[in-house]
Each structure stands twice: as structure tokens, then as C-alpha cells.
Scaffold this active site. Structure first.
Site, mmCIF file in Angstrom:
data_model
loop_
_atom_site.group_PDB
_atom_site.id
_atom_site.type_symbol
_atom_site.label_atom_id
_atom_site.label_comp_id
_atom_site.label_asym_id
_atom_site.label_seq_id
_atom_site.Cartn_x
_atom_site.Cartn_y
_atom_site.Cartn_z
ATOM 1 N N TYR A 195 0.777 -1.243 0.000
ATOM 2 C CA TYR A 195 0.000 0.000 0.000
ATOM 3 C C TYR A 195 0.803 1.285 0.000
ATOM 4 O O TYR A 195 0.248 2.342 -0.300
ATOM 5 C CB TYR A 195 -0.991 0.008 1.173
ATOM 6 C CG TYR A 195 -2.164 -0.874 0.886
ATOM 7 C CD1 TYR A 195 -3.254 -0.405 0.171
ATOM 8 C CD2 TYR A 195 -2.160 -2.207 1.264
ATOM 9 C CE1 TYR A 195 -4.315 -1.224 -0.141
ATOM 10 C CE2 TYR A 195 -3.214 -3.045 0.957
ATOM 11 C CZ TYR A 195 -4.290 -2.544 0.257
ATOM 12 O OH TYR A 195 -5.331 -3.370 -0.071
ATOM 13 N N GLY A 211 -0.982 3.566 -5.808
ATOM 14 C CA GLY A 211 -1.904 2.435 -5.847
ATOM 15 C C GLY A 211 -1.666 1.488 -4.694
ATOM 16 O O GLY A 211 -0.635 1.523 -4.037
ATOM 17 N N GLY A 268 3.022 4.053 -1.518
ATOM 18 C CA GLY A 268 3.334 4.466 -2.879
ATOM 19 C C GLY A 268 2.080 4.483 -3.732
ATOM 20 O O GLY A 268 0.961 4.462 -3.225
ATOM 21 N N HIS A 308 -3.890 5.385 5.307
ATOM 22 C CA HIS A 308 -3.692 6.644 4.587
ATOM 23 C C HIS A 308 -4.433 6.625 3.257
ATOM 24 O O HIS A 308 -5.111 7.594 2.899
ATOM 25 C CB HIS A 308 -2.191 6.895 4.366
ATOM 26 C CG HIS A 308 -1.896 8.142 3.615
ATOM 27 N ND1 HIS A 308 -1.483 8.131 2.309
ATOM 28 C CD2 HIS A 308 -1.956 9.448 3.986
ATOM 29 C CE1 HIS A 308 -1.296 9.376 1.905
ATOM 30 N NE2 HIS A 308 -1.575 10.199 2.903
ATOM 31 N N ASP A 309 -4.310 5.530 2.509
ATOM 32 C CA ASP A 309 -5.027 5.430 1.234
ATOM 33 C C ASP A 309 -6.527 5.569 1.449
ATOM 34 O O ASP A 309 -7.206 6.287 0.716
ATOM 35 C CB ASP A 309 -4.729 4.096 0.542
ATOM 36 C CG ASP A 309 -3.346 4.036 -0.079
ATOM 37 O OD1 ASP A 309 -2.601 5.034 0.005
ATOM 38 O OD2 ASP A 309 -3.007 2.985 -0.645
ATOM 39 N N ASP A 326 -2.439 13.068 5.611
ATOM 40 C CA ASP A 326 -0.987 12.988 5.451
ATOM 41 C C ASP A 326 -0.282 13.098 6.801
ATOM 42 O O ASP A 326 0.676 12.368 7.078
ATOM 43 C CB ASP A 326 -0.496 14.078 4.500
ATOM 44 C CG ASP A 326 -0.891 13.828 3.048
ATOM 45 O OD1 ASP A 326 -1.463 12.755 2.746
ATOM 46 O OD2 ASP A 326 -0.627 14.714 2.213
#
Length: 123
Positions: A27, A31, A29, A48-49, A90
Site C-alpha cells: 500500500y 496504488g 506508494g 492513509h489510502d 498525510d
């Protein structure tokens, strides 16, 4: 904003964010898919994603830059910034990386995404 996120990570962890987290696990980076590999990948990058995906509402998609500052070594996101929620995502990830430095495993750096299978849990 990727640049600002990178600066947060560097200040929180002391690590260069792009080689250290840019292609870590399934996860971290660009995509993400599959089962997260460890706490760094799961608690920090997967969360985070999901956070960024859910917080895209008030921030223009063409410009996700946000304002923030540091107060007593703490990230403070701009109060009236339309992208404040993205800044908070973030910030949470950068703090998470610092809190989970002990779980970082070099074998997951530059991990092949083809080895990441279908996710076990949705956002």
C-alpha cells in the site's frame, strides 16, 4: 500534495520518504491492493489510502495542495484550507510512520505489487 507529504515524513521519521516508503509493501506508494504486509503497510499506508479516498470532497481534484505549519514539533494543518482534511490524512500517516519505525522491514522495500493479492478488508 505529495511534496508536502514527503516533507512531513522526513521531519517525523528522519528518513528519505521516496526510497524508504515510495514502494513499500502493498500500500505504500502509488496504488495499493492486497493484504498489507506489516504494521507500517497496514496502519500507515492502507489507512492513509483509505483516508485520502474518503476525504476528497472539499479539495479540488486538480490542485490538492494544502497549507500547514509546525508548532512545537507538531504538524498543524491550515484551519481554513479547503484541503485541510487531506493534510490531516498525510499528517496521520507521517506520525504513524514515526510510531511504527520498529516494524519497518527492509524486505518489503520495493515490494513487487504482483505479489499483493486481493484485499482482505475494505476501507
Amino acid at each position: 500534495d505529495l511534496w508536502e507529504f514527503g516533507k512531513m515524513i522526513l521531519k517525523e521519521t528522519g528518513k528519505n520518504p521516496f526510497p524508504y516508503y515510495g514502494a513499500y509493501g502493498c500500500y505504500c506508494g502509488w496504488g495499493g491492493r492486497g493484504k498489507p504486509k506489516d504494521k507500517t503497510d497496514d496502519r500507515c499506508c492502507f489507512v492513509h489510502d483509505c483516508c485520502r479516498y474518503k476525504k476528497l470532497t472539499g479539495c479540488p481534484k486538480t490542485n490538492d495542495r494544502y497549507s500547514y505549519s509546525w508548532k512545537d514539533l507538531t504538524i498543524v494543518c491550515g484551519e481554513d484550507d479547503p484541503c485541510k482534511e487531506l493534510c490531516e490524512c498525510d499528517k496521520a500517516a507521517a506520525v504513524c510512520f514515526r510510531e511504527n519505525l520498529g516494524t519497518y522491514n527492509k524486505k518489503y522495500r520495493y515490494h513487487l505489487r504482483s505479489l499483493c493479492k486481493k484485499a482482505d478488508k475494505p476501507c
